[in-house]
Motif scaffolding. Sequence first.
Motif, PDB file in Angstrom:
ATOM      1  N   VAL A  17      -7.884   8.234  -1.383  1.00 16.64           N
ATOM      2  CA  VAL A  17      -7.733   6.825  -0.989  1.00 16.64           C
ATOM      3  C   VAL A  17      -8.284   5.957  -2.116  1.00 16.64           C
ATOM      4  N   PRO A  18      -7.422   5.180  -2.782  1.00 15.03           N
ATOM      5  CA  PRO A  18      -7.962   4.257  -3.785  1.00 15.03           C
ATOM      6  C   PRO A  18      -9.002   3.340  -3.132  1.00 15.03           C
ATOM      7  N   HIS A  19     -10.200   3.289  -3.695  1.00 18.92           N
ATOM      8  CA  HIS A  19     -11.254   2.448  -3.111  1.00 18.92           C
ATOM      9  C   HIS A  19     -12.259   2.031  -4.169  1.00 18.92           C
ATOM     10  N   GLY A  31      -7.405  -4.347   3.662  1.00 21.79           N
ATOM     11  CA  GLY A  31      -8.232  -3.286   3.100  1.00 21.79           C
ATOM     12  C   GLY A  31      -9.646  -3.716   2.741  1.00 21.79           C
ATOM     13  N   ASP A  72      -7.311   1.184  -0.041  1.00 21.52           N
ATOM     14  CA  ASP A  72      -5.888   1.093   0.271  1.00 21.52           C
ATOM     15  C   ASP A  72      -5.768   1.558   1.729  1.00 21.52           C
ATOM     16  N   THR A  82      -5.892  -4.891  -6.492  1.00 22.38           N
ATOM     17  CA  THR A  82      -5.535  -3.511  -6.156  1.00 22.38           C
ATOM     18  C   THR A  82      -5.794  -2.611  -7.370  1.00 22.38           C
ATOM     19  N   SER A 141      -3.162   4.365   2.748  1.00 26.41           N
ATOM     20  CA  SER A 141      -3.634   5.691   2.298  1.00 26.41           C
ATOM     21  C   SER A 141      -4.698   6.196   3.249  1.00 26.41           C
ATOM     22  N   TRP A 188       0.834  -1.216   0.000  1.00 32.00           N
ATOM     23  CA  TRP A 188       0.000   0.000   0.000  1.00 32.00           C
ATOM     24  C   TRP A 188       0.865   1.261   0.000  1.00 32.00           C
ATOM     25  N   ARG A 189       0.219   2.394  -0.300  1.00 26.40           N
ATOM     26  CA  ARG A 189       1.012   3.636  -0.341  1.00 26.40           C
ATOM     27  C   ARG A 189       0.514   4.644   0.686  1.00 26.40           C
ATOM     28  N   SER A 234      -0.297   8.419   2.127  1.00 21.62           N
ATOM     29  CA  SER A 234      -0.815   9.660   1.559  1.00 21.62           C
ATOM     30  C   SER A 234       0.351  10.582   1.216  1.00 21.62           C
ATOM     31  N   ASP A 288      -3.743  -1.101  -9.092  1.00 20.73           N
ATOM     32  CA  ASP A 288      -2.795  -1.325 -10.186  1.00 20.73           C
ATOM     33  C   ASP A 288      -2.779  -2.795 -10.643  1.00 20.73           C
TER      34      ASP A 288
END
Length: 428
Positions: free
Chosen positions: A120-122, A73, A184, A294, A187, A11-12, A14, A296
């Motif tokens: 936040v990627p969701h 997640g 994520d 995810t 994030s 995960w990344r 913020s 990506d």
Amino acid sequence: MPTPTFREPIWRKSERWAGAAGPLRVRVPLELLAIGGGFLGLSTALHAARQGLSVAVAEAGSIGEGASGLNGGHVIPGFKYDPDRLVELFGDARGNAMAAFGATTADAVFDLIASERLDVPHVRLGWIQAAHTNAALAAIEKRDRAWKSFGADVATLSADKIAQLTGARGYLGGWLDRRAGVVDPLSLVTELACVARAQGVQIGEGVRIVSLRRNGTLWSAEMDTGTTIEARHVLIATNADTDGLIPGLAQTLVPLHSFQIATAPLPPEIGATILAEGQAVSDSRRILVYYRKTADGRLVLGGRGRMAVPQDPSDWRHLERALLRLYPELAGIAIDRRWFGRVAMTADHLPHIHEPEPGLLTLVGCQGRGVALMIAMGRRFADYLAGGDREALPLPVTPVSPIPLHRFRRVGIAAAIGWYRALDAFER
Ligand SMILES: Cc1cc2nc3c(=O)[nH]c(=O)nc-3n(C[C@H](O)[C@H](O)[C@H](O)COP(=O)(O)OP(=O)(O)OC[C@H]3O[C@@H](n4cnc5c(N)ncnc54)[C@H](O)[C@@H]3O)c2cc1C
């Protein structure tokens, strides 16, 4: 080469979270000190600050270093028990109140992301519970009835439908809970820290609280630097990392390891056949695996891991085998990352709220399902701190009651996990 710690998820963080290292300088008593900078500590801090309370968060490591930044997640509403079971256990009023709260916990996450415009990627397209035996199918049908009578947006899935949605082998059917989704998590926890700080919450990373002492109506929290912070309320939000700040609290929990693997981004022709619509999945095995894609295009799969701290990539081999059992076409796809974290289990499989002394509050025992729960609880704790209505809390406040023979439970659980894996392999 440094020894890997296996604590770095895929995960990344913020981009706007620049960190908060350095001492917490608090000169006047606070209304609230939250100990632990995960979902629970930060969500409570944010909502308490919104109610006008002065708040600080002390995090021993860095934000997201605990389970909140390491998890899978999956944003899943409810508890391990369905509404009918909660009513059986707690009676009509309390059981229904718990179920009603559980039904809204995923909303709390997605509403927060939307209202705060969190980066936040969701995806909110549901969570599938996949059944691999007839007994699991029967349990899922019962679950479906219980939640439908509660008005939830859920559905059973035929063998064909689950094969189409997951692309996985071996399921006889399943259950889709459309209230759920995926985020994520790193994030999310670091974005949450940003909005809490913007709301006036002081956040200190690298700040370990080593002792608590009651001083009249205030609590005095000693930091590992030797200085103290005073606060009217203290929230212990340390979940699986709970130490000795409240005597006996750590002994109410059995911390288990959850391991995860992330594949390399899947080739488009394979990726299109796996979780094509973006749901998350947990399967019905006693030692379950859970997985999702995810943003990506990686597949991230998790499950229970050995009780000892992992030393080597081979400690994740059981998950790689599970991945190929579900998706044989992934043979040869690289595993890019392996990591692990701790989940806090309780003896009755429910989270516990305790307030052993006035002004000292905690919630522990997420059972590996704490993303939605801890974020939703933050708002309810803030309401309690501002208004004082204990009955309005969604879970009963219970005494701290350590598990008998706690020291030996881990050994027993390790043996049981081996036994359940063997049963899973044989049951069809
Ligand atoms: C590998 C893994 C996968 C999971 N997958 C899912 C999932 O997909 N869906 C789901 O719903 N749940 C999942 N969970 C569970 C979920 O992540 C947790 O329930 C949730 O993050 C708990 O949040 P928290 O704020 O209570 O605790 P944490 O995020 O663990 O935060 C506690 C913090 O307290 C700090 N701390 C401890 N002691 C002190 C001290 N003395 N002073 C200061 N700070 C201290 C720690 O450093 C830590 O950062 C998973 C957990 C793990 C480990």
